[in-house]
Design a protein around this motif. Sequence first.
Motif, short mmCIF file in Angstrom:
data_model
loop_
_atom_site.label_atom_id
_atom_site.label_comp_id
_atom_site.label_asym_id
_atom_site.label_seq_id
_atom_site.Cartn_x
_atom_site.Cartn_y
_atom_site.Cartn_z
N MET A 24 -3.96 -13.78 31.30
CA MET A 24 -3.77 -15.10 30.74
C MET A 24 -4.91 -15.39 29.75
N VAL A 25 -4.52 -15.91 28.62
CA VAL A 25 -5.53 -16.19 27.61
C VAL A 25 -5.80 -17.68 27.58
N GLU A 26 -7.07 -18.02 27.67
CA GLU A 26 -7.45 -19.42 27.58
C GLU A 26 -8.32 -19.61 26.36
N ALA A 27 -7.98 -20.56 25.54
CA ALA A 27 -8.83 -20.86 24.39
C ALA A 27 -9.82 -21.92 24.84
N VAL A 28 -11.07 -21.60 24.76
CA VAL A 28 -12.11 -22.52 25.19
C VAL A 28 -13.01 -22.81 24.01
N ARG A 29 -13.12 -24.07 23.67
CA ARG A 29 -14.02 -24.49 22.59
C ARG A 29 -15.42 -24.66 23.15
N ALA A 30 -16.37 -23.97 22.60
CA ALA A 30 -17.74 -24.08 23.09
C ALA A 30 -18.59 -24.81 22.06
N HIS A 31 -19.66 -25.41 22.55
CA HIS A 31 -20.59 -26.06 21.65
C HIS A 31 -21.33 -25.00 20.85
N ALA A 32 -21.39 -25.17 19.58
CA ALA A 32 -22.08 -24.18 18.75
C ALA A 32 -23.44 -24.72 18.34
N SER A 33 -24.38 -23.82 18.26
CA SER A 33 -25.70 -24.21 17.79
C SER A 33 -25.61 -24.53 16.30
N GLN A 34 -26.33 -25.56 15.90
CA GLN A 34 -26.29 -25.91 14.49
C GLN A 34 -27.00 -24.87 13.64
N ALA A 35 -27.95 -24.16 14.26
CA ALA A 35 -28.75 -23.22 13.49
C ALA A 35 -28.12 -21.83 13.41
N GLY A 36 -27.32 -21.45 14.38
CA GLY A 36 -26.81 -20.09 14.44
C GLY A 36 -25.47 -19.92 13.76
N THR A 37 -25.05 -18.67 13.68
CA THR A 37 -23.75 -18.36 13.11
C THR A 37 -22.72 -18.34 14.21
N GLU A 38 -21.66 -19.07 14.01
CA GLU A 38 -20.61 -19.09 15.03
C GLU A 38 -19.75 -17.85 14.93
N THR A 39 -19.30 -17.39 16.08
CA THR A 39 -18.40 -16.25 16.09
C THR A 39 -17.41 -16.42 17.22
N LEU A 40 -16.22 -15.89 17.05
CA LEU A 40 -15.24 -15.91 18.12
C LEU A 40 -15.44 -14.67 18.98
N VAL A 41 -15.54 -14.88 20.27
CA VAL A 41 -15.75 -13.75 21.19
C VAL A 41 -14.68 -13.81 22.27
N THR A 42 -14.03 -12.69 22.50
CA THR A 42 -13.09 -12.60 23.61
C THR A 42 -13.77 -11.89 24.77
N LEU A 43 -13.87 -12.60 25.87
CA LEU A 43 -14.49 -12.03 27.06
C LEU A 43 -13.43 -11.87 28.15
N ASN A 44 -13.38 -10.69 28.72
CA ASN A 44 -12.51 -10.44 29.86
C ASN A 44 -13.37 -10.47 31.11
N VAL A 45 -13.24 -11.54 31.87
CA VAL A 45 -14.11 -11.74 33.02
C VAL A 45 -13.27 -11.87 34.28
N ASN A 46 -13.53 -11.00 35.22
CA ASN A 46 -12.82 -11.05 36.51
C ASN A 46 -11.30 -11.12 36.31
N ASP A 47 -10.81 -10.26 35.41
CA ASP A 47 -9.38 -10.12 35.14
C ASP A 47 -8.75 -11.33 34.44
N ARG A 48 -9.57 -12.18 33.86
CA ARG A 48 -9.04 -13.26 33.02
C ARG A 48 -9.66 -13.13 31.64
N SER A 49 -8.90 -13.52 30.63
CA SER A 49 -9.37 -13.39 29.26
C SER A 49 -9.68 -14.78 28.69
N TYR A 50 -10.80 -14.88 28.03
CA TYR A 50 -11.24 -16.15 27.44
C TYR A 50 -11.64 -15.89 25.99
N THR A 51 -11.25 -16.78 25.11
CA THR A 51 -11.75 -16.71 23.74
C THR A 51 -12.68 -17.90 23.51
N LEU A 52 -13.90 -17.57 23.17
CA LEU A 52 -14.94 -18.59 23.01
C LEU A 52 -15.44 -18.61 21.57
#
Length: 174
Positions: A1-29
């Motif tokens: 199952m894919v969950e789209a999760v909006r995360a707080h981004a640092s104002q100073a850093g470069t934002e990137t989309l990361v897909t993490l598969n954690v404990n058999d669940r997939s998250y895009t952050l």
Amino acid sequence: MVEAVRAHASQAGTETLVTLNVNDRSYTLRLDSRVTLLDALRDHLGLTGTKKGCDQGACGACTVHINGKRVLSCLTLAAQAESLEVTTIEGIHDVDGQRHPLQSAFMEHDGLQCGFCTPGQIMSALALIEEGRATSDDQIREFMSGNLCRCGAYPNMVAAIREVAQAVHDDENL
Ligand code: FES
Ligand code: FES
């Protein structure tokens, strides 16, 4: 199952989309590219079983598995785990939600006091057993030496790991 999760981004850093598969669940952050795997797990996914001790690679409290190998999540960028299989302490129970035998052994042998280091200890011990590096107390102590315990529960942890390693070995030789 894919969950789209909006995360707080640092104002100073470069934002990137990361897909993490954690404990058999997939998250895009959407993450600052400098966010560690530890912070992604704890602060963005709410998986607080993985602990932040030193945050500089010295204590082992943040140990998780990536593709079955133990890593220090405080020294790993979330982006480095892109599309790999991450396992945390929350993911080691069986399909019925029963504790992993190593968790039970830690409890039976009093392998913890405050419990802060315990998730990292258990994730390291699991990898150790799977690598076949838990064949003696000396070997267990050596390969667990990256996981510190301020409460000093080491002897009981060794007993717990030895018991489970022996059971795995016996099963393999049936
Ligand atoms: Fe990662 Fe201490 S928090 S090694
Ligand atoms: Fe307290 Fe290990 S049980 S730090």
